[in-house]
Design an enzyme around this catalytic site. Structure first.
Site, PDB file in Angstrom:
ATOM      1  N   HIS A  49       0.836  -1.193   0.000  1.00  0.00           N
ATOM      2  CA  HIS A  49       0.000   0.000   0.000  1.00  0.00           C
ATOM      3  C   HIS A  49       0.876   1.250   0.000  1.00  0.00           C
ATOM      4  CE1 HIS A  49       0.522  -0.692   4.458  1.00  0.00           C
ATOM      5  NE2 HIS A  49       0.816   0.594   4.383  1.00  0.00           N
TER       6      HIS A  49
HETATM    7  P1  TYD Z   1      -2.456  -4.061   7.328  1.00  0.00           P
HETATM    8  O1  TYD Z   1      -2.661  -2.707   6.759  1.00  0.00           O
HETATM    9  O2  TYD Z   1      -2.966  -5.246   6.535  1.00  0.00           O
HETATM   10  O3  TYD Z   1      -0.920  -4.312   7.622  1.00  0.00           O
HETATM   11  P2  TYD Z   1       0.340  -4.035   6.670  1.00  0.00           P
HETATM   12  O4  TYD Z   1       0.850  -2.672   7.029  1.00  0.00           O
HETATM   13  O5  TYD Z   1       1.325  -5.092   6.952  1.00  0.00           O
HETATM   14  O6  TYD Z   1      -0.186  -4.037   5.269  1.00  0.00           O
HETATM   15  O7  TYD Z   1      -3.075  -4.103   8.791  1.00  0.00           O
HETATM   16  C1  TYD Z   1      -3.419  -5.311   9.414  1.00  0.00           C
HETATM   17  C2  TYD Z   1      -4.685  -5.096  10.225  1.00  0.00           C
HETATM   18  O8  TYD Z   1      -4.447  -4.196  11.306  1.00  0.00           O
HETATM   19  C3  TYD Z   1      -5.816  -4.508   9.396  1.00  0.00           C
HETATM   20  O9  TYD Z   1      -7.004  -5.153   9.779  1.00  0.00           O
HETATM   21  C4  TYD Z   1      -5.862  -3.052   9.802  1.00  0.00           C
HETATM   22  C5  TYD Z   1      -5.340  -3.092  11.228  1.00  0.00           C
HETATM   23  N1  TYD Z   1      -4.617  -1.895  11.651  1.00  0.00           N
HETATM   24  C6  TYD Z   1      -5.152  -1.101  12.642  1.00  0.00           C
HETATM   25  O10 TYD Z   1      -6.254  -1.368  13.174  1.00  0.00           O
HETATM   26  N2  TYD Z   1      -4.452   0.001  13.061  1.00  0.00           N
HETATM   27  C7  TYD Z   1      -3.259   0.315  12.525  1.00  0.00           C
HETATM   28  O11 TYD Z   1      -2.641   1.325  12.945  1.00  0.00           O
HETATM   29  C8  TYD Z   1      -2.710  -0.494  11.474  1.00  0.00           C
HETATM   30  C9  TYD Z   1      -1.375  -0.150  10.841  1.00  0.00           C
HETATM   31  C10 TYD Z   1      -3.432  -1.596  11.081  1.00  0.00           C
END
Ligand code: TYD
Length: 138
Positions: A49
């Site tokens: 992302h």
């Molecule tokens: P995700 O965005 O998939 O992680 P990565 O950065 O590895 O792509 O996030 C994993 C899960 O955690 C998703 O359900 C969203 C949640 N999340 C939060 O609730 N708060 C946060 O600050 C972050 C970074 C993720």
């Protein structure tokens, strides 16, 4: 690319080492969120992302991982393999994290609370956004 790798100042003495991270010194924003990724598997790639506004300082207090960065023009691989290595991301940058060593903790200081509307999770949306905002982005 608005991504900067640098070494934190590590205060070492006979007792061990200490790193301090301060607004205005190691990162140019107010921290509104801190999160960390752990218990990752070595063959897992995550991230995929870019953010529109969010600024972040990333570091591994333990272990190591790599990051693939892409700002739409340039691509870069970054290795965070020491607790005193930091990666400051202040631009619109597509990121993927990979090669997590066992026991790695990837810590992130972020400039805003979690906001799904700040995310671009499709590479094509990111590429389009970068093109549309090219002048802001120079
Ligand atoms: P995700 O965005 O998939 O992680 P990565 O950065 O590895 O792509 O996030 C994993 C899960 O955690 C998703 O359900 C969203 C949640 N999340 C939060 O609730 N708060 C946060 O600050 C972050 C970074 C993720």
């Amino acid at each position: 690319m608005k991504a900067q790798e640098f070494l934190f100042n590590s205060h070492g003495d006979s007792r061990g080492k200490l790193v301090a991270l301060e607004e205005g010194k190691e990162f140019p924003f107010t921290v509104r969120r801190f999160y960390y990724i752990y218990d990752t598997l070595g063959d897992v790639r995550r991230g995929f992302h870019a953010h529109k506004q969010l600024k972040q300082l990333l570091f591994c207090p333990n272990g190591s991982c790599k990051l693939h960065l892409d700002d739409g023009r340039e691509q870069r691989e970054v290795l965070l393999d020491s607790p005193d290595k930091g990666l400051l991301l202040t631009g619109v940058i597509w990121r993927e994290m990979y090669d997590f060593a066992p026991g790695t903790v990837l810590a992130v200081l972020a400039s805003a609370v979690y906001d799904e509307s700040d995310y671009m999770r499709e590479y094509s949306d990111f590429a389009k956004y970068v093109k549309e905002h090219e002048e802001v982005y120079e």
